[in-house]
Design an enzyme around this catalytic site. Structure first.
Site, PDB file in Angstrom:
ATOM      1  N   GLY A 269       0.786  -1.228   0.000  1.00  0.00           N
ATOM      2  CA  GLY A 269       0.000   0.000   0.000  1.00  0.00           C
ATOM      3  C   GLY A 269       0.811   1.267   0.000  1.00  0.00           C
ATOM      4  O   GLY A 269       0.275   2.364   0.188  1.00  0.00           O
ATOM      5  N   GLU A 311       4.527  -6.435   0.657  1.00  0.00           N
ATOM      6  CA  GLU A 311       3.919  -6.705  -0.647  1.00  0.00           C
ATOM      7  C   GLU A 311       3.721  -5.425  -1.465  1.00  0.00           C
ATOM      8  O   GLU A 311       2.595  -5.027  -1.770  1.00  0.00           O
ATOM      9  CB  GLU A 311       2.568  -7.397  -0.449  1.00  0.00           C
ATOM     10  CG  GLU A 311       2.662  -8.744   0.241  1.00  0.00           C
ATOM     11  CD  GLU A 311       1.321  -9.277   0.703  1.00  0.00           C
ATOM     12  OE1 GLU A 311       1.271 -10.442   1.094  1.00  0.00           O
ATOM     13  OE2 GLU A 311       0.331  -8.514   0.659  1.00  0.00           O
ATOM     14  N   ARG A 314       2.369  -0.945  -6.387  1.00  0.00           N
ATOM     15  CA  ARG A 314       2.301   0.371  -7.021  1.00  0.00           C
ATOM     16  C   ARG A 314       3.674   1.036  -7.093  1.00  0.00           C
ATOM     17  O   ARG A 314       4.030   1.648  -8.108  1.00  0.00           O
ATOM     18  CB  ARG A 314       1.336   1.253  -6.239  1.00  0.00           C
ATOM     19  CG  ARG A 314       1.015   2.597  -6.885  1.00  0.00           C
ATOM     20  CD  ARG A 314       0.296   3.516  -5.906  1.00  0.00           C
ATOM     21  NE  ARG A 314      -0.796   2.859  -5.217  1.00  0.00           N
ATOM     22  CZ  ARG A 314      -2.075   2.940  -5.577  1.00  0.00           C
ATOM     23  NH1 ARG A 314      -2.413   3.669  -6.613  1.00  0.00           N
ATOM     24  NH2 ARG A 314      -3.013   2.319  -4.876  1.00  0.00           N
ATOM     25  N   ARG A 384      -9.252   4.919 -12.578  1.00  0.00           N
ATOM     26  CA  ARG A 384      -8.986   5.367 -11.218  1.00  0.00           C
ATOM     27  C   ARG A 384      -9.566   6.752 -10.921  1.00  0.00           C
ATOM     28  O   ARG A 384     -10.000   7.024  -9.799  1.00  0.00           O
ATOM     29  CB  ARG A 384      -7.482   5.374 -10.929  1.00  0.00           C
ATOM     30  CG  ARG A 384      -6.869   3.971 -10.880  1.00  0.00           C
ATOM     31  CD  ARG A 384      -5.436   4.016 -10.376  1.00  0.00           C
ATOM     32  NE  ARG A 384      -5.397   4.369  -8.961  1.00  0.00           N
ATOM     33  CZ  ARG A 384      -5.013   5.545  -8.485  1.00  0.00           C
ATOM     34  NH1 ARG A 384      -4.644   6.522  -9.322  1.00  0.00           N
ATOM     35  NH2 ARG A 384      -5.011   5.774  -7.192  1.00  0.00           N
ATOM     36  N   CYS A 415     -19.271   7.736 -23.068  1.00  0.00           N
ATOM     37  CA  CYS A 415     -20.566   8.380 -22.880  1.00  0.00           C
ATOM     38  C   CYS A 415     -20.917   8.459 -21.400  1.00  0.00           C
ATOM     39  O   CYS A 415     -21.908   7.895 -20.937  1.00  0.00           O
ATOM     40  CB  CYS A 415     -21.630   7.590 -23.646  1.00  0.00           C
ATOM     41  SG  CYS A 415     -23.170   8.491 -23.822  1.00  0.00           S
ATOM     42  N   TYR A 445      -2.401  -0.254 -11.922  1.00  0.00           N
ATOM     43  CA  TYR A 445      -3.863  -0.321 -11.864  1.00  0.00           C
ATOM     44  C   TYR A 445      -4.581   0.208 -13.103  1.00  0.00           C
ATOM     45  O   TYR A 445      -5.766  -0.093 -13.279  1.00  0.00           O
ATOM     46  CB  TYR A 445      -4.405   0.376 -10.604  1.00  0.00           C
ATOM     47  CG  TYR A 445      -3.941  -0.311  -9.354  1.00  0.00           C
ATOM     48  CD1 TYR A 445      -4.514  -1.517  -8.959  1.00  0.00           C
ATOM     49  CD2 TYR A 445      -2.895   0.196  -8.602  1.00  0.00           C
ATOM     50  CE1 TYR A 445      -4.057  -2.182  -7.828  1.00  0.00           C
ATOM     51  CE2 TYR A 445      -2.435  -0.453  -7.469  1.00  0.00           C
ATOM     52  CZ  TYR A 445      -3.019  -1.644  -7.096  1.00  0.00           C
ATOM     53  OH  TYR A 445      -2.565  -2.310  -5.988  1.00  0.00           O
TER      54      TYR A 445
END
Length: 496
Positions: A269, A311, A314, A384, A415, A445
């Protein structure tokens, strides 16, 4: 005068051509004629060769961040007397090439679906170097991964203990497991990115941990490794990790009375900079902070420092990604100032100046202009912004410009009114149809969350390195989309 529609954190740049090293990939630079060059390849060449939208992944950047992360965590945890396991969180972005890059840097791979397992396995990652997450693992997924020799299964609920134990017994193995706990730590992040709050789907409460661990230890086909926590994503500070470590180690210490607890997994994270206003800590700082936190908590409780696992995802692949777009429609929209959160975006003097300017131009007194720059992608290649109101940066990529900055919102072609790629940034006022734009920090992501909304094919992913480029994930064509429509294989029915 700054546009009052600009968010308070967004400062008008002194130099629109500058590429902030905190946001852009490590090889990004501008050529003498103003073109952005990634991995030694100009964006114009990339767009002409592969088309746009296009995900560009800086191979040197990703490889160097993976190696730096492994080295930093190994160094810092050796300093406090233990070892570390560094997993790459495949959900950030996974392809065969990326799996190979991170593996060669010494990372294991964290997967959470059969599909991710299949890609990592096909890329040559040994199952023993994988961890299997997920709040709803299917029987088929457990059977497949346990039979293959998965390194660890992260148990996410009490009922999963029996399921994993039975699969392991059927295959005649003792399966190593971790238990994901909900620490209750409220990390500072978006509501949907916070994964350790009480009212959500992941993990078991701390109060139930001892009972679930006892159930694990009672099954001869399971081997308990330790507790696992993941408090959220895009987190800049270490305070949340410190509090999670305190709570987990308090339970960890109690569990030692009845058996071995060799590991502690603190999850990932860690945040990255998407804009110049983001203050992301370096991986070296984070590794040192986490090592100090774990050592201090273990010393206070008089227990050995366990093997620690982390872990990151990102921070490995995010900064190395850049998405290229071609501009289309450009539209100036007059926005009433009373529709804006004035306290958040402007000072009174800014608003007064905006009102004076509006009157001079014949617009309503309390108004300002937002320039919408539409591109040939959107929420299908970067969800995102729509999901989390995530902020991104944008730059004119294919040429130089001496025009003054103008506040823009980069919108997609879908749209949906919420189809926005970049909520607010500055571009040269002469930005025009056909210009190339580059959005940095899209390696994590964006491809993973991509879709075929409005029947748009997902873009290709191209790796750049030392002046050369190659496709590592093929883009989708209309033929690809049509090939999956089984109705086209059937004869048309006559109308009644």
């Amino acid at each position: 005068m700054s546009n009052p529609l600009a968010p308070a954190w967004l400062r008008e740049p002194d130099d629109l051509a500058e590429l902030d090293a905190r946001v852009w990939s490590r090889t990004a630079q501008r050529s003498d004629d103003g073109e952005i060059v990634l991995g030694g390849v100009g964006v114009t060449e990339l767009a002409e060769t592969y088309g746009t939208p296009l995900y560009v992944l800086d191979e040197a950047d990703v490889r160097s961040r993976a190696a730096q992360t492994v080295e930093a965590f190994r160094r810092e945890f050796a300093r406090v007397g233990t070892t570390v396991k560094v997993y790459y969180a495949a959900k950030a972005f996974l392809s065969a090439e990326v799996a190979r890059w991170v593996s060669e840097a010494g990372m294991a791979v964290d997967i959470c679906t059969a599909g991710e397992f299949a890609v990592a396995r096909a890329a040559g990652v040994e199952p023993a170097r994988m961890g299997f997450h997920g709040n709803n693992k299917s029987d088929a997924e457990l059977d497949r991964t346990v039979a293959a020799g998965i390194g660890a299964v992260v148990i996410d609920s009490a009922e999963e203990v029996d399921r994993v134990a039975e699969v392991a017994a059927r295959h005649g193995v003792v399966q190593a497991v971790r238990l994901r706990v909900n620490s209750g730590v409220h990390a500072s992040t978006h509501e949907y990115l916070a994964t350790a709050r009480e009212d959500q789907k992941f993990g078991v409460p701390l109060s139930e941990t001892a009972a679930v661990v006892a159930a694990v230890r009672a099954r001869p086909s399971l081997r308990f490794l330790g507790l696992h926590s993941h408090i959220g994503s895009q987190i800049f500070g270490s305070d949340g990790f410190a509090e999670a470590a305190r709570r987990l180690l308090a339970v960890h210490a109690g569990l030692l009375a009845d058996g071995d607890v060799p590991e502690l997994n603190l999850g990932g994270g860690f945040g990255i900079a998407y804009t110049s206003a983001d203050d992301a800590r370096s991986i070296d700082e984070l590794a040192a902070a986490l090592a100090d936190i774990v050592r201090a908590e273990c010393t206070e409780r008089g227990i050995p420092v366990p093997v620690v696992a982390v872990e990151p995802g990102r921070t490995i692949v995010g900064p190395g990604g850049t998405t290229l777009y071609t501009t289309g429609t450009i539209k100036d929209v007059t926005v009433a100032v009373d529709e804006v959160d004035v306290d958040a975006v402007a000072t009174e003097s800014d608003l007064a100046a905006a009102a004076d300017e509006a009157v001079a131009l014949g617009r309503p007194a309390a108004s300002a202009v937002r320039r919408y720059v539409s591109v040939d992608g959107g929420m299908s290649d970067n969800a995102r912004t729509a999901l989390y109101a995530a902020d991104y940066s944008v730059a004119l990529a294919g040429r130089a410009s001496s025009a003054p900055p103008v506040l823009v919102r980069v919108a997609g072609k879908h749209c949906e009114s919420g189809d926005v790629v970049v909520l607010a940034d500055w571009l040269p006022a002469d930005v025009a149809r056909g210009d190339l734009l580059a959005v940095p920090a899209t390696g994590a992501y964006c491809h993973s969350l991509s879709s075929n909304y409005n029947h748009v094919g997902r873009p290709a992913v191209v790796a750049v390195l030392d002046g050369a480029s190659r496709v590592i994930v093929r883009g989708e064509s209309e033929a690809d989309l049509l090939s999956r429509d089984a109705g086209l294989d059937q004869p048309a029915r006559a109308s009644s």
